[in-house]
Motif scaffolding. Structure first.
Motif, PDB file in Angstrom:
ATOM      1  N   ARG A   1      72.117  88.204  86.425  1.00 18.50           N
ATOM      2  CA  ARG A   1      71.696  88.416  87.810  1.00 18.50           C
ATOM      3  C   ARG A   1      70.190  88.528  87.936  1.00 18.50           C
ATOM      4  N   VAL A   2      69.578  89.261  87.012  1.00 15.64           N
ATOM      5  CA  VAL A   2      68.123  89.434  87.059  1.00 15.64           C
ATOM      6  C   VAL A   2      67.423  88.094  86.874  1.00 15.64           C
ATOM      7  N   GLU A   3      67.910  87.294  85.934  1.00 22.00           N
ATOM      8  CA  GLU A   3      67.292  85.981  85.703  1.00 22.00           C
ATOM      9  C   GLU A   3      67.439  85.085  86.925  1.00 22.00           C
TER      10      GLU A   3
ATOM     11  N   CYS B   1      59.753  82.414  91.114  1.00 23.06           N
ATOM     12  CA  CYS B   1      59.327  81.180  90.446  1.00 23.06           C
ATOM     13  C   CYS B   1      59.704  79.937  91.253  1.00 23.06           C
ATOM     14  N   ASN B   2      60.037  80.137  92.513  1.00 25.21           N
ATOM     15  CA  ASN B   2      60.378  79.014  93.397  1.00 25.21           C
ATOM     16  C   ASN B   2      61.495  78.137  92.829  1.00 25.21           C
ATOM     17  N   GLY B   3      62.428  78.752  92.143  1.00 26.04           N
ATOM     18  CA  GLY B   3      63.575  78.025  91.616  1.00 26.04           C
ATOM     19  C   GLY B   3      63.312  77.258  90.337  1.00 26.04           C
TER      20      GLY B   3
ATOM     21  N   HIS C   1      62.733  76.683  84.172  1.00 24.10           N
ATOM     22  CA  HIS C   1      61.958  76.608  82.930  1.00 24.10           C
ATOM     23  C   HIS C   1      60.792  77.591  82.958  1.00 24.10           C
ATOM     24  N   ARG C   2      60.067  77.628  84.047  1.00 27.38           N
ATOM     25  CA  ARG C   2      58.942  78.551  84.162  1.00 27.38           C
ATOM     26  C   ARG C   2      59.431  79.993  84.194  1.00 27.38           C
ATOM     27  N   GLY C   3      60.533  80.216  84.898  1.00 27.03           N
ATOM     28  CA  GLY C   3      61.061  81.570  84.984  1.00 27.03           C
ATOM     29  C   GLY C   3      61.519  82.112  83.648  1.00 27.03           C
ATOM     30  N   MET C   4      62.223  81.296  82.863  1.00 28.58           N
ATOM     31  CA  MET C   4      62.713  81.757  81.572  1.00 28.58           C
ATOM     32  C   MET C   4      61.565  81.932  80.581  1.00 28.58           C
ATOM     33  N   ASN C   5      60.542  81.104  80.676  1.00 28.35           N
ATOM     34  CA  ASN C   5      59.367  81.293  79.809  1.00 28.35           C
ATOM     35  C   ASN C   5      58.653  82.598  80.126  1.00 28.35           C
ATOM     36  N   THR C   6      58.698  82.995  81.399  1.00 25.49           N
ATOM     37  CA  THR C   6      58.078  84.263  81.783  1.00 25.49           C
ATOM     38  C   THR C   6      58.931  85.443  81.355  1.00 25.49           C
ATOM     39  N   LEU C   7      60.238  85.342  81.558  1.00 25.31           N
ATOM     40  CA  LEU C   7      61.134  86.444  81.214  1.00 25.31           C
ATOM     41  C   LEU C   7      61.346  86.577  79.721  1.00 25.31           C
TER      42      LEU C   7
END
Length: 734
Positions: free
Chosen positions: A297-299, A307-309, A312-318
């Protein structure tokens, strides 16, 4: 690598005591093994305790498999243990729906020879499993509550986004507007129940909170939206990291119980692991899926709203990639170290070959050029001490990266610090050698200005590298340092964090470096550097006055930081800490005035104030900052928990701290100039001793901070949330 070592390396340092004590249980198994060897009188090796394993190797025990089904078909006479569980309530849980469950293993072969040893093992095993279960359950309950709070924060953030981006909308209507909010219906009425969390973190907010009534109401500005979004994004990052820690905690402990039971089976030739691991598989530790669901859920929320959907960018940040050791760093450390040694040999050879120590210009050189280059010497020594600190922090699992608040994966290891140190030393030593050669070579003696400008050019180069915006030479760390430096300069307008006061403490040990900076400004600004003449500086009353002020500034910054921390937290110890720095200021000023004017009265005042400051500061170092000298601790006159394996190191450190703090005595005892040393050389030695003392202080100060975090199981940063819900208004409405 042995499983025990790999298990220890994968644990969260601040939760180490909450993990299964694998080492203790393995010791109990060794006692059983020794007893059985004595009974059989066979030299049985211990291969099971030395097997090479991997944390990621597949194993039975984490998932239900056929081994447990087959175990149910065993004859009862083959069973060695029975595992039972019972429910119980603590005083805090009376009336609650959920109860705690504890597990107990009944050993059926206790009447056999050596059965008492196996009984002790299973009691220890139960204690460890119940400890792990209790900790895991408490942490899961904690993250579930945090998830609920973050959900409310997201409601407020999305409503604020809609209000800011679409100000003409009715406040009460439910909205479903932009793509980023398309699956979440948010009532804009939530904005009537929240206030902005105006934590005073900037000079502007601090001044406003002092002179004006603090405005906590939302005014729907884009800056306010940006501020709230940044805070909430950081809160999600820290929450996700905590969830990953918790997931890894459950996995590692299940694996540890599986490994220890397999070792037990192999040593005793019993088949107890299937029964025990069936209990582990059916326990809350294995069956709970709250953490996994929360991670998903958090991801999903983070990727969509921050991350505007872009997954790839979101998972690299998390989930940032682990920092990899680069062999080229080791290579260049060796190269620069070798170059530094070669340059030092060349300088020493040049001085002795030309007999420069007896040259008429020696005094002039020590009064001018030596202070210019000794600045880099102080800086390099401090960097080398920090490299040593990082090495020992890493070796003894002190989580310095978390304590300082470095962004994950950006912290410098000791090799990176050594790379910067030896790289700078090559530049400095090359400049010193060039200075000597240009001065002695008949063809370049006419270029006096160029010769004298070498140190200034080196300082400018270092400053330019420090503020360089390009992503080279560890930009993240350079900017982190500059931000902390700015916070120190602006004290007490910023909320004080550990990196801020830690850096200010470093400057209190670099007073001579700051005075050398003053000499640079005077020598190249008002002195006749072309003729190597610094009399304009050394004989100026204004210069001497500024020198005293410069010596006071680092301690005054610490006084202001203590005042700010006292006002923020109402902690009386910060008031006492501020008084400690005020006593040091009195000692520094009195010694400086005595050095300039002399006299018996000033000498007595300097010695008295310095003695009081030394006693006060030494007590604070050892008792408050290091947490030592605890009379009733498990380790007499130290503290209950120690990281270093040898206790005598702590006593040596305490003695060294006292001795090195007494370096000021050379001032009041009139050791301004030794027969074989120039005054500036003696000052440099005393300043270097203080830098070494600070390096020792750094290690034990952070060790104590780490143990405080361990005691409170603090493994992630606490991020202030952007919105405060006004529940009182809701109660009134109800």
């Amino acid at each position: 690598m042995k499983f025990g070592n790999e298990f220890a390396s994968q644990t969260v340092p601040e939760w180490r005591e909450a993990y299964m004590n694998y080492k203790h249980l393995k010791t109990l198994l060794k006692e059983i093994l020794i007893f059985r060897r004595r009974q059989t009188k066979l030299p049985v090796p211990v291969p099971s305790l030395k097997r090479r394993v991997s944390l990621f190797r597949a194993f039975s025990g984490l998932t239900t498999n056929t081994s447990h089904a087959s175990s149910k078909q065993r004859h009862k006479e083959d069973e060695a243990i029975i595992v039972s569980s019972k429910m119980h309530q603590t005083d805090e849980e009376q009336g609650a729906e959920e109860c705690s469950r504890s597990y107990q293993t009944i050993f059926l072969r206790s009447s056999e020879e050596g059965g008492d040893l196996e009984l002790v093992f299973f009691r220890g095993l139960d204690d460890e499993f119940n400890k792990v279960m209790e900790f895991y359950k408490s942490k899961v309950d904690e993250v579930v509550k945090q998830a609920e709070e973050l959900n409310l924060q997201m409601d407020a953030l999305i409503a604020l986004r809609i209000k800011v981006n679409h100000p003409l909308m009715e406040v009460t209507q439910e909205s479903k507007i932009s793509e980023e909010d398309e699956d979440k219906r948010v009532s804009l009425d939530v904005l009537n129940r929240v206030k902005i969390n105006a934590t005073t973190e900037t000079p502007r907010s601090t001044v406003r909170s002092v002179f004006n009534s603090l405005n906590l109401e939302l005014n729907y500005s884009k800056n306010e939206l940006k501020h709230a979004q940044g805070k909430l994004k950081q809160a999600f990052l820290e929450f996700h990291e905590k969830l990953r820690f918790l997931k890894n905690y459950a996995f590692l402990n299940q694996l540890a119980f599986f490994k220890i039971m397999k070792k037990y089976d192999k040593i005793t030739s019993r088949n107890a692991s299937d029964v025990y691991m069936q209990m582990v598989d059916e326990s809350y530790l294995s069956q709970s899926d709250e953490v996994a669901k929360l991670i998903d859920r958090v991801e999903a929320v983070f990727i969509k709203h921050f991350c505007n959907g872009d997954r790839h960018r979101g998972m690299n940040t998390l989930r940032p990639k682990c920092k990899r050791e680069k062999h080229r760093v080791t290579f260049f450390v060796g190269c620069f170290f070798g170059f530094s040694l070669a340059l030092m040999v060349a300088i020493i050879t040049s001085i002795h070959a030309r007999d420069l120590l007896k040259d008429e210009g020696q005094t002039q050189y020590m009064n001018t050029i030596f202070p210019l280059y000794s600045l880099f010497g102080f800086l390099l020594l401090h960097m080398l001490m920090y490299a040593a600190n990082v090495y020992f922090w890493t070796r003894y699992h002190v989580n310095y990266s978390f304590i300082f608040g470095f962004k994950q994966g950006t912290e410098l290891g000791f090799k990176q610090v050594l790379l910067l140190s030896f790289g700078l030393s090559v530049l400095v030593l090359a400049a010193v050698l060039a200075n000597l050669e240009m001065e002695l070579d008949p063809e370049t003696q006419s270029y006096k200005a160029l010769t004298e400008l070498l140190p200034l050019g080196l300082v400018i180069a270092v400053l330019l590298v420090a503020i360089c915006p390009l992503n080279i030479l560890y930009r993240t760390n350079r900017f982190f340092f500059l931000i902390c430096l700015w916070h120190c300069i602006c004290a007490p307008l910023y909320m004080v964090t550990l990196p801020d006061f830690f850096l200010a403490d470093q400057f209190t040990s670099q007073v001579q470096l700051l005075r050398n900076v003053e000499f640079y400004a005077c020598y190249y600004g008002w002195g006749d550097f072309k003729k190597r003449d610094a009399t304009t500086c050394n004989d100026s009353n204004l210069y001497q006055t500024i020198s005293i002020v410069i010596a006071v500034v680092p301690y005054w910054i610490r006084v202001l930081q203590c005042l700010r921390r006292f006002c923020d937290g109402r902690d009386s110890t910060q008031a006492m800490n501020g008084l400690k720095y005020l006593s040091t200021i009195a000692a520094v000023v009195s010694r400086a005035i005595y050095t300039l004017k002399g006299g018996t009265t000033l000498k007595i005042i300097a010695a008295s104030t310095s003695g009081v400051a030394t006693i006060f500061s030494t007590y604070w170092d050892i008792v408050m900052d290091w947490g030592l000298l605890c009379k009733n601790s498990e380790n007499p006159w130290l503290r209950d928990k120690l990281i270093l394996p040898s206790r005598y190191i702590y006593f040596i450190a305490m003695v060294l701290n006292v001795i090195l703090r007494l370096a000021w005595m050379q001032t009041v005892l009139d050791f301004h100039e030794a027969p074989f040393l120039h005054r500036n050389a003696l000052i440099a030695i005393v300043a270097s001793l203080e830098i070494i003392r600070r390096g020792i202080w750094n290690f034990f100060r952070l060790e104590n901070e780490h143990l405080n975090n361990v005691g409170k199981f603090r493994a992630v940063k606490s991020v202030p949330l952007p919105f405060i819900y006004d529940y009182e208004d809701e109660d009134k409405d109800a």
